[in-house]
Design an enzyme around this catalytic site. Sequence first.
Site, PDB file in Angstrom:
ATOM      1  N   ARG A 234       3.105   6.231  -1.881  1.00  0.00           N
ATOM      2  CA  ARG A 234       3.382   6.766  -0.550  1.00  0.00           C
ATOM      3  C   ARG A 234       3.641   8.262  -0.680  1.00  0.00           C
ATOM      4  NH1 ARG A 234       1.145   3.199   1.244  1.00  0.00           N
ATOM      5  NH2 ARG A 234       1.827   1.539   2.644  1.00  0.00           N
ATOM      6  N   ASP A 258      -3.667  10.081  -3.923  1.00  0.00           N
ATOM      7  CA  ASP A 258      -4.361   9.279  -2.911  1.00  0.00           C
ATOM      8  C   ASP A 258      -3.558   9.302  -1.616  1.00  0.00           C
ATOM      9  OD1 ASP A 258      -6.492   7.558  -2.097  1.00  0.00           O
ATOM     10  OD2 ASP A 258      -5.110   5.862  -2.209  1.00  0.00           O
ATOM     11  N   GLU A 263      -0.450  13.216   5.395  1.00  0.00           N
ATOM     12  CA  GLU A 263      -1.725  12.509   5.548  1.00  0.00           C
ATOM     13  C   GLU A 263      -1.922  11.814   6.905  1.00  0.00           C
ATOM     14  OE1 GLU A 263      -1.433   9.555   2.384  1.00  0.00           O
ATOM     15  OE2 GLU A 263      -1.157   8.005   3.896  1.00  0.00           O
ATOM     16  N   HIS A 295      -6.376   8.018   0.907  1.00  0.00           N
ATOM     17  CA  HIS A 295      -5.685   6.719   0.996  1.00  0.00           C
ATOM     18  C   HIS A 295      -6.690   5.570   0.837  1.00  0.00           C
ATOM     19  CE1 HIS A 295      -1.716   4.901   2.497  1.00  0.00           C
ATOM     20  NE2 HIS A 295      -2.391   3.984   1.817  1.00  0.00           N
TER      21      HIS A 295
HETATM   22  P1  NAI Z   1       5.675  -4.314  -5.224  1.00  0.00           P
HETATM   23  O1  NAI Z   1       6.732  -4.611  -4.238  1.00  0.00           O
HETATM   24  O2  NAI Z   1       4.970  -5.446  -5.918  1.00  0.00           O
HETATM   25  O3  NAI Z   1       6.277  -3.363  -6.375  1.00  0.00           O
HETATM   26  C1  NAI Z   1       7.126  -2.286  -6.128  1.00  0.00           C
HETATM   27  C2  NAI Z   1       8.032  -2.117  -7.352  1.00  0.00           C
HETATM   28  O4  NAI Z   1       8.808  -0.922  -7.199  1.00  0.00           O
HETATM   29  C3  NAI Z   1       9.004  -3.290  -7.530  1.00  0.00           C
HETATM   30  O5  NAI Z   1       8.944  -3.783  -8.846  1.00  0.00           O
HETATM   31  C4  NAI Z   1      10.361  -2.642  -7.239  1.00  0.00           C
HETATM   32  O6  NAI Z   1      11.434  -3.231  -7.972  1.00  0.00           O
HETATM   33  C5  NAI Z   1      10.096  -1.217  -7.688  1.00  0.00           C
HETATM   34  N1  NAI Z   1      11.099  -0.281  -7.223  1.00  0.00           N
HETATM   35  C6  NAI Z   1      11.886  -0.341  -6.109  1.00  0.00           C
HETATM   36  N2  NAI Z   1      12.732   0.701  -6.082  1.00  0.00           N
HETATM   37  C7  NAI Z   1      12.482   1.430  -7.200  1.00  0.00           C
HETATM   38  C8  NAI Z   1      13.062   2.624  -7.725  1.00  0.00           C
HETATM   39  N3  NAI Z   1      14.056   3.260  -7.098  1.00  0.00           N
HETATM   40  N4  NAI Z   1      12.579   3.104  -8.903  1.00  0.00           N
HETATM   41  C9  NAI Z   1      11.578   2.449  -9.551  1.00  0.00           C
HETATM   42  N5  NAI Z   1      11.003   1.306  -9.095  1.00  0.00           N
HETATM   43  C10 NAI Z   1      11.463   0.811  -7.939  1.00  0.00           C
HETATM   44  O7  NAI Z   1       4.657  -3.367  -4.483  1.00  0.00           O
HETATM   45  P2  NAI Z   1       3.113  -3.121  -4.868  1.00  0.00           P
HETATM   46  O8  NAI Z   1       2.247  -4.110  -4.181  1.00  0.00           O
HETATM   47  O9  NAI Z   1       3.001  -2.934  -6.337  1.00  0.00           O
HETATM   48  O10 NAI Z   1       2.876  -1.716  -4.117  1.00  0.00           O
HETATM   49  C11 NAI Z   1       3.476  -0.514  -4.574  1.00  0.00           C
HETATM   50  C12 NAI Z   1       3.226   0.561  -3.546  1.00  0.00           C
HETATM   51  O11 NAI Z   1       1.829   0.882  -3.510  1.00  0.00           O
HETATM   52  C13 NAI Z   1       3.530   0.110  -2.112  1.00  0.00           C
HETATM   53  O12 NAI Z   1       4.874   0.345  -1.813  1.00  0.00           O
HETATM   54  C14 NAI Z   1       2.627   0.968  -1.280  1.00  0.00           C
HETATM   55  O13 NAI Z   1       3.390   2.097  -0.895  1.00  0.00           O
HETATM   56  C15 NAI Z   1       1.531   1.406  -2.240  1.00  0.00           C
HETATM   57  N6  NAI Z   1       0.184   0.949  -1.834  1.00  0.00           N
HETATM   58  C16 NAI Z   1      -0.823   1.883  -1.777  1.00  0.00           C
HETATM   59  C17 NAI Z   1      -2.113   1.532  -1.421  1.00  0.00           C
HETATM   60  C18 NAI Z   1      -3.231   2.534  -1.387  1.00  0.00           C
HETATM   61  O14 NAI Z   1      -4.291   2.237  -0.806  1.00  0.00           O
HETATM   62  N7  NAI Z   1      -3.077   3.705  -1.969  1.00  0.00           N
HETATM   63  C19 NAI Z   1      -2.419   0.130  -1.041  1.00  0.00           C
HETATM   64  C20 NAI Z   1      -1.298  -0.789  -1.187  1.00  0.00           C
HETATM   65  C21 NAI Z   1      -0.050  -0.370  -1.541  1.00  0.00           C
END
Ligand code: NAI
Length: 332
Positions: A234, A258, A263, A295
């Site tokens: 993000r 990305d 954005e 994105h």
């Molecule tokens: P997820 O929920 O599986 O993983 C997120 C991880 O971040 C979790 O393990 C959580 O414990 C950890 N986390 C939370 N607070 C933290 C902190 N302060 N420091 C370090 N780690 C922390 O989410 P997922 O599916 O892996 O997605 C991650 C991010 O990717 C999403 O939040 C979204 O913003 C982004 N995303 C981007 C896309 C794109 O097209 N560029 C598409 C889909 C998601």
Amino acid sequence: MKILFYDTKCYDRESFTRELEQYPDIEVKFLKADLTRNTAELAHGYDAVCAFVNSEIWTETVETLHQNGIRLILMRCAGFNNVDLDTVHRLGIRILRVPGYSPEAVAEHAMGLALTVNRKLHKSYLKVRENDFSLGSLMGFNFYQKTAGIIGTGKIGAAMVRICHGFGMKVIAHDVYENPSLKGIAEYVSLEKLLAESDLVSLHCPLMDNTYHIINRKTIQMMKDGVILVNTSRGALVDTDDLIEGIRAHKFFGVGLDVYEEEAPNVFEDRSDEILEHSVTARLLSFPNVMITSHQGFFTREALSAIARTTLENVRTFESGQESPNDVKPEK
Ligand code: NAI
């Protein structure tokens, strides 16, 4: 079941039309217009609406949907920060989403950005088109035996850990929880240690109060000189002004984004005819070691099929009256 789809592009229509062959009882209409308070009344005569990340599903929109008989909101994305959930639940509308579709799609894009800025593929592409086959300014470095620092090791971060491991990198990670599936592949360390030791830093944590601007002047100073930073998570995880300051101070070998703070008006729009005033994006693009994509991390055939399939399965779940992990529950 009749569903009105908002904010559809040709690729949404294609992926859903393909999957809809398996769901003959579902009737859909695709609109280009996004869901806002002005377009909500177009849903009259439908049972459900399907919306996306930029839809404005605030109080008046939800009330208009309800007045027009909508019983179900299908989010064809993971996020729901654009929805007034209190009103949705108060009016007895059910809302289902697609929590994950293809973590590998995003992780592979993150590595694509890292490789691009490392091996200067973005510059090389343009040079060779101009018959300039010289190698000046194209030198990169091996990822093999370097250190990758992965911040956030959920679904996408874990996929990125596996990719970096496959490149022969030492992988260190930082998360509030350790992911047991990464035992033996990644070593969990403090954020400070990760920043100090990584040649590649890739962000995969969600945007929350405590991760807002997690990359700022102070944390940039903690990084190794000549680091590569990649953000596919993000935009607001990175303080753009501090990033620009760091780029100007030659801190980064490369930066691959990305997502970026500014954005929102750009995402998935063709603005090539516009003069973008006061644009931080334009400033970022002026640096030769920065690569920005639109994105598009999620944007693979597999991910779009998965989004369509899960959304249509969510309709089935709704019709059966069963609970689902894809339900968006009211915040406590
Ligand atoms: P997820 O929920 O599986 O993983 C997120 C991880 O971040 C979790 O393990 C959580 O414990 C950890 N986390 C939370 N607070 C933290 C902190 N302060 N420091 C370090 N780690 C922390 O989410 P997922 O599916 O892996 O997605 C991650 C991010 O990717 C999403 O939040 C979204 O913003 C982004 N995303 C981007 C896309 C794109 O097209 N560029 C598409 C889909 C998601």
